[in-house]
Each structure stands twice: as C-alpha cells, then as structure tokens.
Design a protein around this motif. Structure first.
Motif, PDB file in Angstrom:
ATOM      1  N   ARG B 127       0.829  -1.217   0.000  1.00 47.09           N
ATOM      2  CA  ARG B 127       0.000   0.000   0.000  1.00 47.09           C
ATOM      3  C   ARG B 127       0.859   1.262   0.000  1.00 47.09           C
ATOM      4  NH1 ARG B 127      -5.294  -0.039   0.482  1.00 47.09           N
ATOM      5  NH2 ARG B 127      -6.284  -2.056   0.751  1.00 47.09           N
ATOM      6  N   ALA B 128       1.933   1.231   0.764  1.00 47.03           N
ATOM      7  CA  ALA B 128       2.809   2.408   0.814  1.00 47.03           C
ATOM      8  C   ALA B 128       3.470   2.636  -0.549  1.00 47.03           C
ATOM      9  CB  ALA B 128       3.862   2.225   1.906  1.00 47.03           C
ATOM     10  N   LEU B 130       2.352   1.746  -3.384  1.00 47.56           N
ATOM     11  CA  LEU B 130       1.328   2.003  -4.399  1.00 47.56           C
ATOM     12  C   LEU B 130       0.740   3.412  -4.279  1.00 47.56           C
ATOM     13  CD1 LEU B 130      -0.372   0.475  -6.588  1.00 47.56           C
ATOM     14  CD2 LEU B 130      -1.866  -0.307  -4.727  1.00 47.56           C
ATOM     15  N   ALA B 131       1.044   4.085  -3.181  1.00 45.01           N
ATOM     16  CA  ALA B 131       0.331   5.336  -2.871  1.00 45.01           C
ATOM     17  C   ALA B 131       0.628   6.470  -3.848  1.00 45.01           C
ATOM     18  CB  ALA B 131       0.661   5.779  -1.441  1.00 45.01           C
ATOM     19  N   LEU B 134      -2.581   6.692  -8.664  1.00 48.11           N
ATOM     20  CA  LEU B 134      -4.016   6.792  -8.432  1.00 48.11           C
ATOM     21  C   LEU B 134      -4.767   5.804  -9.318  1.00 48.11           C
ATOM     22  CD1 LEU B 134      -4.430  10.673  -8.384  1.00 48.11           C
ATOM     23  CD2 LEU B 134      -4.357   9.120  -6.418  1.00 48.11           C
ATOM     24  N   CYS B 135      -5.752   5.142  -8.692  1.00 50.49           N
ATOM     25  CA  CYS B 135      -6.695   4.320  -9.444  1.00 50.49           C
ATOM     26  C   CYS B 135      -8.071   4.793  -9.033  1.00 50.49           C
ATOM     27  CB  CYS B 135      -6.525   2.842  -9.109  1.00 50.49           C
ATOM     28  SG  CYS B 135      -7.839   1.818  -9.803  1.00 50.49           S
ATOM     29  N   GLY B 139     -10.580   0.800  -6.001  1.00 47.39           N
ATOM     30  CA  GLY B 139     -10.478   0.900  -4.546  1.00 47.39           C
ATOM     31  C   GLY B 139      -9.223   0.210  -4.011  1.00 47.39           C
ATOM     32  N   TYR B 140      -8.312  -0.161  -4.903  1.00 45.20           N
ATOM     33  CA  TYR B 140      -6.963  -0.658  -4.585  1.00 45.20           C
ATOM     34  C   TYR B 140      -6.900  -2.068  -4.004  1.00 45.20           C
ATOM     35  CZ  TYR B 140      -5.930   4.309  -5.163  1.00 45.20           C
ATOM     36  OH  TYR B 140      -5.844   5.594  -5.650  1.00 45.20           O
ATOM     37  N   GLN B 141      -7.969  -2.504  -3.358  1.00 44.21           N
ATOM     38  CA  GLN B 141      -7.988  -3.781  -2.636  1.00 44.21           C
ATOM     39  C   GLN B 141      -7.452  -4.928  -3.501  1.00 44.21           C
ATOM     40  OE1 GLN B 141     -11.589  -3.742  -0.513  1.00 44.21           O
ATOM     41  NE2 GLN B 141     -11.616  -5.894  -0.005  1.00 44.21           N
TER      42      GLN B 141
END
Lengths: 733, 155
Positions: B127-128, B130-131, B134-135, B139-141
């Motif tokens: 997550r860090a 990937l921050a 933007l997608c 919702g990134y999950q």
C-alpha cells in the motif's frame, strides 16, 4: 452452475490488451493528417467580452484555424437536456462557445486548431480578449432558480401535529465530481465526398449523442457515426454531450482534416461535470417510541452556470430517493435547482442518493440520540415490509415503486456477517493511541435502470463463434465479460467463443448506453432474449432435419446432435437473431454500510478501522466483478466524505484545479472492506432478476462515516467533507 | 531541435525533438508505444510511470532530451511473448486488479520495480509503495492482492 455461466466469475475478457499496454484509448488513436484542437477557456467566473483578437494567434507557427461563436451556425445552438427535462430550465442551456458573456471559470470561449497541441498552446498565449469582470454569485441561496419542484404525499401537517419529537437540521454536501483517471478526448473526421462525420471517443451513450449532434448540425443521424474506444472510467460524468462534442466535429468540418482534442487535467477539473453540491433543511417528525410520522425537506441544488444534459436529474433523484427504506405516513420534498458562477453539474455515481442518504441517515441518528433509542432498532422499526411499495415519487416519468426486498433480513445477515456486536465491543474499548472510536451504520435503497429499452443481436458462425452486439457500452466495469456469461448460459455455447461488440453506431442500430446501473439489467435481459431465441431456432431447425424432438438435441461448437447418438448430427449453421428488451420499471437494490472509525482529534484525521457493505442486488452475474464495483464505489464515496472538494475563492476562481489540490484517495486512505452480496430479492421486472450493482458501494458512505464520526466525537456532524479542519473544529466544539 | 537516441524496451529510438518535448510524448508519439498514459501531466497520478535504467519515473515530469543515452522500460516490454503475460500482469488478471485499465500500465511499472527491491512485501508495504499511483476504479484492494499473489509466484 457452469464454470463460466451466470453466477461464476470467469476472468475478464477485457483484461489482456489493457495489461499489455495494447489498449486504444482516445489519446492513442491517430488518423492520417490529424491536427490538434485546444479549447480556449474563460479565466473569469463572470465577465462580459466584446472582442476576441485572434490576429496574432492566427499568424503563429502551425495554427490552422480559430473558431469563436461568430463562426458557429446561429452563433451556437443550445445543447439540449436528455433526461429530467424541465421546460423552464431551457433558458439556461449551455451553448458550445460563450458569446459575449462567460459565466464560469473554464467556459469555452474559442477553439484553436494547430498542427500540434504544443503549438496550439503557444498560440493561445497570443489571443487577446477584452474581458470586463462582472459580479460573481457563488452562494446557492443567492442563485437564480432554474428548476423548482414540490412532491407531497400523505398529510404532512397532520403528521407533524401528532409528533412527540421533531428533529430539525441543516445539512451541506460539498461540490465534488466523478474525475475518471482518463480525461475526455475526441477525434473527428469529415468525409467531404460522402458528407459524413465520424467521431471517435464516444462513451456512455453513443446513440443518444449522435442524435444530439445531428440535431445541433441540422443533419440526419445516418450521416454521423460515433465510435467508442477504450474508456478510462466514466462514473456519470464522462460521455455526456459537452460543448466539445459539438466543437471538435465542427472544427473537423471547417479545416477539412481530422481533429483531435485531448483534455488536460486542469481543464478537466474545471470543465467536466461537477456534482453533489446541495444544502438541505430537513425536519423529521416521530413518536416517542421512534416510529416515523413524517419527513419534510427543502433543499437547494447548486447546478452551476448552466443547465447541462442532465437537466433536473440530480435534484430529481434526490427528491425521489430521500424517503429511502422507511415507511413514511407523510412526505414533503421541495427543491430549487439554482444557477451560480461555478462549473455546470451533472451526475456522479449514485447521483442524488449519496447526498440524501447522508441527510436521512444522519438525521435518523440524531433522532435516535435524542430519544435514547438504539440506532439499529430505530431503523428496523420503520422499515417497509410490503412489496411492491409505491413511494409516490417519480424518477423522471417513471414511478418509484420498490420492486422487491426484505430489509430486515438483510439487516440481520449484515449484523451477523460483520460481527456488529464485536464492533460494538471494540467501540467501547479505549484506543491505545488515544483516538476516539465511533461506529456508524446507514441503510439505503438504490435504483437501477431503466432507460426503457435495450438492443441485442447474437450472431453465430458455422464454426461455432458467437458475437454479441449490444446497445450498452463499456466504461471499464466488465460488461463484455458479464454479457458473454449471459449469452453463453442461455445459448449453451462456451464463454470462450463469445465476443461482445459495442459502442459503434455503424454496427449497432440502437442503444441507450451504460449509466444508472442499467447495463447488466437492460443489456443483460436483451442479450438473454436474443440468446434464448437463437437457441430455440437452432434446435427447431435441427430437429426437423434430424427428425428428433428439440429437447432431445445437444448443441455444441461441433454441431447439433441427437442425445446419445452423436453420429446423428448436423453442422452449425450461420444464424443471427436480434431482440429488444423493453421495461418501463426500475429495479431497487438495497444495502447497508457499516463504518468503524478512529478519529485523531489532534490532527483531524479519520482512520477507517473497518468498513463493510451488504448489498442485495437480486442476482450477481459475476460476483468478482460485483465486488470490484462495490470496493471501487466505496473508494469514491470515501474520497467524497474525507478529501474531495471543489472549493472556489470569492471571485469564483477554482482552488482545486490540479491533483495537488483536488485529492483523490490513494491506497493509503482506502482500506480493504468486507462485503456481503445477497440475492434474496430478485427483480421481477427482468428475466435475469438482476438489479444493477454499480452504485451501492458509493451510495451510503457519507451516511455511515458521518454517523461513525458523530458517534466518536459526541457531536452532530452536518457537513461534508470531514476534512481535518472540520474534524478539529467539531472536536473542539 | 536536439537529436536524441533512447533505448526503449531494448530498441534504440532516435528522434529530433524540441527540448520541451515530454519524455512521455516521445514514448507515445515518436516510439509509438501508447501503453504509457497521461492522467494528470503534473506528476501526481502515476499513470505515465516508466522505468529509467530500472527505476520508476514519471514520464510527464521528464523531458525527452534528459533520457538521451538512457534505458527506458515501458509496459509493452513486460510480457515475455505475444501469448504470455509477465507474472505480475497474470496476477492482476486473476485478481481482478483492473477495471478500466487506464492506470494499470503505470501501476505495473511501479510495482515491478518495487517487487525487485522488496520481493516479499507485506500488504502495508505494498500500500505504501502504491500510494503514488491513483486508481479511480478498483479501490486498490484487488491491486494489493494481485501484487501479493505475484510476489508469491516470483519467489
């Protein structure tokens, strides 16, 4: 259930080119001799101008043409509304170019066409326009009324007269918007010999936009072809008919060369439809035991500088969906949709519902607090139990009659699946970091469809390949995969052999497009109808040749054979069947959001400890895609609750015109969420029973998070967004 | 105008360019590799991420002339063949880690470099990392799941 049929989750047909960098988005699409357009936009929120001096710009390197209102037929014809039309609002429609007066920062004033985008931007610096700034109106309460509606049913005065308690509150929702990651773009080409236009870059509603373009040009529709390429997200805003949808084709006709226009992010944030900005003044009447007696709401919807294609859609959906899942003896709603000097508005995922679910669910929590009733119980006590349920409101011209549901059942399932009692225990414990913990729930009803009809054609070749042609389109949601599943299931041929084509008006005779969670419901039902018909015809024809009953035949890619006697077979013929699904009624999926948050009163940060969505969508064609829709919808809702805001200064200058200021949620703000998809209440209005799944992830995030934050802080939250500044203000109140 | 030569996915692409030409425009227009997308052109969204000598960079924040003589990798160079995907692409496919797919090339280029540096990351580390991309759809999950799945398979 077959491996790839309805209810399974085959991997998406769409993915391969997108993963390999082989997609064709509009900026990837080129035509021979193509030139580039730049839309010159107003730097003022409200100003008069008399003269555009383009002499220097026209001399600049690579410049081909400069188009102002004076060059347009009738100096520009107004872009009509396509939904929720309101005659009175037609005075406020936007024209392709401003003509002597600009009414928002970002309004198109001229179109420059040059050999490249770089050269067009150089030339734009040389334009001289004699703007005289005028007074700016930004406050919705001071805006000019473009639309007004009152909805009343039951005896509202009597309901309030009987009340033991009346809760009165004002709620505000900030302006934010869809903001797909791919900006808009178009390529238009005019064939002077055939006198036809082709426009690439269509999205959402190609056939509808072809009709609008034909109307603005004064042409027959048959001379225009709109083509959809890959589309980088829509969420309501992309694909509506904007000024550029006229200007780029018109520019291509003027210069006699293909013209491309690719919006940059700064212009996208100022030009593409905004949404959500509303102020509600609402009153809830109830008995001391928590029984709802009446609901009264007067709200202002700030629609910005012009009425765009959506007309009164957002306030119309707000007024019709505010009642939600509860039985109200009396309801009165009233809206004023007003004009101000901000970007014009349209829809954004769960339009009107995101707003009113925040208002209603927050109001109910305030009432529960006041009466000392449990927040789950006060909702359960007031649920609608009988279906169909006529709310007495309208969606455009369609009655809002909830088709099916079992709200208590979903509530029970959700509380158990999400371990609500465990969350209550977590809530009661002290946070080791000193954060304040809160728990919030919100219940909602969504709507899906209709846009009353949809088209499908299924073609089979003698080699066993199947092509589905649909009037719905792809916005990235996965409809090629889901429609292929529907076709495969009902035709009885493998999913792998099915290809779905869409979004080309030359190949598909009609279509209403993809919006309002309609593609699976309307498009799916049409594909099912065509597939069922095709299968029946194939079997009947083979039955005659084989002298067997249709029920005794087996259909495979190799041919049609008599069951148990494979040598008695006929090869597949080439055959094509079309069908139209017509349905005037909507589907009403429903759900619950549960939020557990930790609020840092020092920094104002809201951390989402746990978030869960339960959603009954009638039937899930592809559960993995449905879950993807909910997770993505939630992330957008969370952005709208915590981060995203189109703020303006006192002169109407946008303060969020880049991604440095307009904050989309990142992977560090959006947590994993829990989901429960149920199929307890299929829609009786379509043969698949589906209700559409696209918007429920977004619908109640405002309600659930605001309720959780209010619970954490012990104060009543009445405004979005819950920015760090607002949180620290609330915490110190 | 400047003459430049940039190695992109193993092929040398030459061009005569204005000094102001963005690297991303050079990749898209001169090299014809349109898998690299512009989502904001101001370095926030990460859709235009490519690798410069193996490190992720935003091709909207670099000029083409700055890449002269350097080595660029784009999404088109990831898959080993026309009929196979890179393990990270395959994991994204299986995890439903993309919807519209517009941000996907930039995310793949960022995560491919990340997994080389950190072959066994926790979801929090993913997550860090990937921050910066933007997608708007997922919702990134599922992206986090896909990266983790790829890490397991690439061990």
């Amino acid at each position: 259930m077959e491996l790839h049929g309805i209810g399974a989750s085959p991997l998406r047909k769409e993915d391969w080119p997108l993963l390999r960098g082989e997609g064709t988005f509009i900026a990837d699409f080129k035509r021979p001799g193509m030139v580039h357009a730049l839309v010159v936009r107003s730097p003022f929120a409200h100003a008069r101008f008399r003269h555009i001096d383009g002499s220097a710009a026209l001399q600049a390197r690579g410049v081909i043409d400069l188009i102002t209102a004076a060059e347009l037929p009738d100096r520009g014809r107004p872009i009509p509304t396509r939904m929720f039309k309101d005659e009175a609002a037609n005075r406020f429609l936007q024209k392709p170019l401003a003509d002597g007066e600009v009414r928002y920062s970002g309004e198109p004033v001229a179109l420059l066409i040059a050999e490249s985008r770089y050269l067009a931007e150089d030339a734009a610096e040389l334009l001289s326009i004699d703007y005289e700034p005028l007074e700016v109106v930004l406050d919705p309460d001071a805006g000019t009324v473009a639309g007004h509606l009152v909805v009343e049913r039951g005896n509202i005065e009597a309901a309030f007269a009987q009340a033991d308690e009346v809760i009165k509150e004002e709620f505000r929702i900030q302006r934010h918007a869809a903001t797909p990651l791919e900006t808009r773009g178009l390529v238009a080409e005019f064939d002077a010999g055939a006198q036809t236009l082709t426009v690439w870059g269509a999205a959402k509603i190609p056939h509808v936009n072809r009709r609008i373009l034909a109307q603005l040009l004064g042409w027959e529709e048959s001379r225009i072809r709109l083509v959809e390429l890959h589309v980088g997200g829509g969420f309501g805003a992309r694909g509506e008919f904007y000024p550029e949808d006229f200007l780029i084709p018109f520019g291509a006709m003027r210069v006699g060369r293909p013209v491309a226009w690719i919006e940059d992010r700064e212009e996208s944030l100022r030009a593409m439809n905004h949404s959500r900005e509303q102020v509600h003044r609402v009153e809830l009447a109830l008995k001391a035991d928590g029984t709802f007696l009446g609901l009264k709401d007067t709200f202002v919807n700030n629609t910005g500088a012009y009425v765009r294609t959506h007309g009164m859609t957002v306030p119309g959906l707000s007024i019709s969906m505010l009642p939600g899942p509860y039985a109200w003896p009396a309801y009165r709603g009233e809206y004023h949709s007003v004009l101000t000097n901000k970007t014009p508005c349209g829809t954004y995922r769960s339009p009107g519902r995101f707003e009113v679910n925040f208002v209603r669910e927050r109001l109910i929590d305030i009432a529960a607090n006041r009466l000392g009733i449990d927040k789950v119980e006060i909702r359960r006590r007031n649920f609608i139990h009988e279906f169909p349920h006529d709310t007495g409101t309208l969606f455009d011209e369609h009655p809002v009659v909830y088709d099916s549901g079992d709200y208590s059942l979903l509530l029970d399932k959700a509380l158990e699946a999400f371990d609500y009692s465990g969350l209550k225990r977590w809530r009661a414990q002290r946070s080791p970091d000193g954060f304040k913990r809160g728990l919030g729930i919100a219940f909602f009803v969504e709507k899906a469809g209709p846009a009353e009809r949809e088209y499908a054609r299924v073609e089979l070749t003698d080699s066993g390949d199947v092509t589905v042609y649909t009037g719905t389109v792809s916005l990235g949601q996965g409809m090629e995969t889901t429609l292929a599943q529907v076709c495969s299931t009902h035709l009885g041929l493998p999913f792998e052999r099915v290809t779905v084509k869409h979004g080309d008006t030359a190949v598909i005779p009609e279509g209403m497009g993809s919006f309002g969670s309609r593609a699976a419901m309307m498009g799916g039902a049409a594909v099912m109808g065509a597939a069922v018909k095709l299968r029946r015809r194939l079997l009947e024809r083979a039955a005659e040749e084989l002298e067997a009953a249709p029920d005794d035949l087996v259909l495979t890619v190799d041919g049609i054979a008599v069951r148990g006697a494979p040598s008695r077979s006929v090869p597949l013929p080439s055959m094509s069947v079309e069908d139209r699904f017509v349905c005037e009624l909507l589907g009403f999926p429903y759900g619950i959001h549960v939020a557990a948050v930790e609020v840092d009163t020092g920094t104002g940060a809201v951390g989402v400890h746990r978030y869960a969505v339960a959603y009954d969508i009638g039937r899930a064609i592809n559960p993995v895609i449905v879950r993807g829709q909910i997770a993505g919808g939630f992330a957008q809702g969370l952005g709208g609750v915590l981060l995203e805001e189109f703020a303006f200064d006192a002169n109407g200058q946008p303060l969020a015109a880049s991604f440095m200021d307009y904050l989309l949620p990142t992977s560090e703000e959006v947590p994993d969420i829990d989901m429960l998809i149920t199929e307890d209440a299929p829609s009786p209005h379509n043969p698949l029973g589906v209700k559409g799944a696209g918007e429920g992830g977004t619908a109640a995030v405002g309600g659930a998070i605001a309720n959780a934050v209010a619970d954490a802080l012990g104060v009543e939250v009445t405004q979005l967004p819950l920015s760090p500044k607002r949180i620290t203000e609330l915490a110190s109140a | 105008m400047r003459k430049i030569a940039v190695q992109i996915n193993g092929r040398v692409v030459e061009g005569e360019v204005e000094p102001r030409l963005l690297l991303g425009d050079f990749i898209r227009d001169n090299a014809g590799l349109t898998g690299t997308h512009f989502g904001c052109e101001h370095g926030v969204c990460g859709a235009c991420t490519v690798q410069l000598d193996g490190e992720p960079v935003r091709s909207c924040l670099m000029f083409a002339v700055q890449a002269h003589g350097r080595r660029i990798a784009t999404v088109e160079g990831m898959a080993p063949s026309a009929t196979e995907l890179h393990p990270l692409q395959q994991a994204f496919h299986e995890s439903h880690a993309l919807q519209c797919g517009f941000c996907t090339p930039g995310i793949l280029m960022t995560m491919e470099a990340f997994l080389r540096a950190e072959p066994d990351p926790s979801p929090e580390r993913i997550r860090a990392a990937l921050a910066g991309n933007l997608c708007r759809c997922t919702g990134y999950q599922n992206i986090v799941t896909g990266v983790r799945l790829a890490a397991d398979r690439m061990k």
